[in-house]
Design a protein around this motif. Structure first.
Motif, short mmCIF file in Angstrom:
data_model
loop_
_atom_site.label_atom_id
_atom_site.label_comp_id
_atom_site.label_asym_id
_atom_site.label_seq_id
_atom_site.Cartn_x
_atom_site.Cartn_y
_atom_site.Cartn_z
N ARG A 1 41.72 34.59 28.99
CA ARG A 1 41.24 33.84 27.81
C ARG A 1 40.44 32.63 28.27
O ARG A 1 40.81 31.96 29.22
CB ARG A 1 42.42 33.40 26.96
N ASP A 2 39.35 32.36 27.54
CA ASP A 2 38.51 31.20 27.89
C ASP A 2 39.05 29.94 27.23
O ASP A 2 40.12 29.94 26.63
CB ASP A 2 37.05 31.47 27.52
N ASP A 3 38.29 28.82 27.32
CA ASP A 3 38.74 27.54 26.77
C ASP A 3 38.98 27.58 25.27
O ASP A 3 39.83 26.88 24.75
CB ASP A 3 37.70 26.45 27.09
N ILE B 1 37.19 40.17 28.88
CA ILE B 1 37.46 41.25 29.81
C ILE B 1 36.23 41.38 30.70
O ILE B 1 35.13 41.66 30.22
CB ILE B 1 37.76 42.57 29.08
N THR B 2 36.42 41.13 32.00
CA THR B 2 35.30 41.10 32.93
C THR B 2 35.61 41.95 34.16
O THR B 2 36.74 42.36 34.38
CB THR B 2 35.00 39.66 33.37
N GLU B 3 34.56 42.20 34.95
CA GLU B 3 34.74 42.96 36.19
C GLU B 3 35.16 42.08 37.36
O GLU B 3 35.61 42.59 38.38
CB GLU B 3 33.44 43.68 36.54
N ARG B 4 35.02 40.76 37.21
CA ARG B 4 35.43 39.83 38.25
C ARG B 4 36.47 38.87 37.68
O ARG B 4 36.34 38.42 36.55
CB ARG B 4 34.24 39.03 38.75
N PRO B 5 37.48 38.53 38.47
CA PRO B 5 38.51 37.62 37.94
C PRO B 5 37.97 36.20 37.84
O PRO B 5 37.09 35.79 38.60
CB PRO B 5 39.61 37.71 39.00
N PRO B 6 38.49 35.42 36.88
CA PRO B 6 38.09 34.02 36.80
C PRO B 6 38.69 33.24 37.97
O PRO B 6 39.71 33.63 38.54
CB PRO B 6 38.69 33.57 35.47
N LYS B 7 38.06 32.13 38.32
CA LYS B 7 38.51 31.38 39.49
C LYS B 7 39.66 30.43 39.19
O LYS B 7 40.53 30.22 40.01
CB LYS B 7 37.34 30.62 40.09
N ASP B 8 39.65 29.84 38.01
CA ASP B 8 40.64 28.78 37.75
C ASP B 8 41.53 29.09 36.55
O ASP B 8 41.99 28.18 35.88
CB ASP B 8 39.91 27.45 37.54
#
Length: 93
Positions: free
Chosen positions: A53-55, A61-68
């Motif tokens: 979930r974003d801010d 749903i993405t192909e790369r995981p979020p960093k933080d």
């Protein structure tokens, strides 16, 4: 009689061609097959999607995981059958 001979020869040639195309052929040194990965390239055995979930609280749903952020890894190769999962919100009253 000649038609049967032509059919038999055609089947033999078709079977021989299918066998030939199914074989693994050696490639000259330094060349690789177009569908083979580059040397040193890491291939993910099971490609995945990442759910997070974003801010604003919107599900992404993405192909790369979020960093933080916390995320959940989802396998793309799902088992046969129906699998239902949600956000954990109970809609029954």
């Amino acid at each position: 009689m000649r038609a049967w001979l032509a059919v038999i020869i055609g089947l033999a040639l078709g079977g021989g061609l299918a066998w030939w195309l199914a074989q693994e052929h050696e490639h000259p040194a330094g060349q690789r097959r177009p569908d083979s990965p580059r040397p040193g390239a890491q291939v993910d055995a099971s490609p995945a999607l990442y759910r997070w979930r974003d801010d604003a609280g919107v599900l992404q749903i993405t192909e790369r995981p979020p960093k933080d952020r916390r995320y959940e890894r989802i396998d793309r190769d799902t088992p046969a059958g129906i699998r239902v999962s949600g956000d954990g919100v109970d809609t029954q009253e």
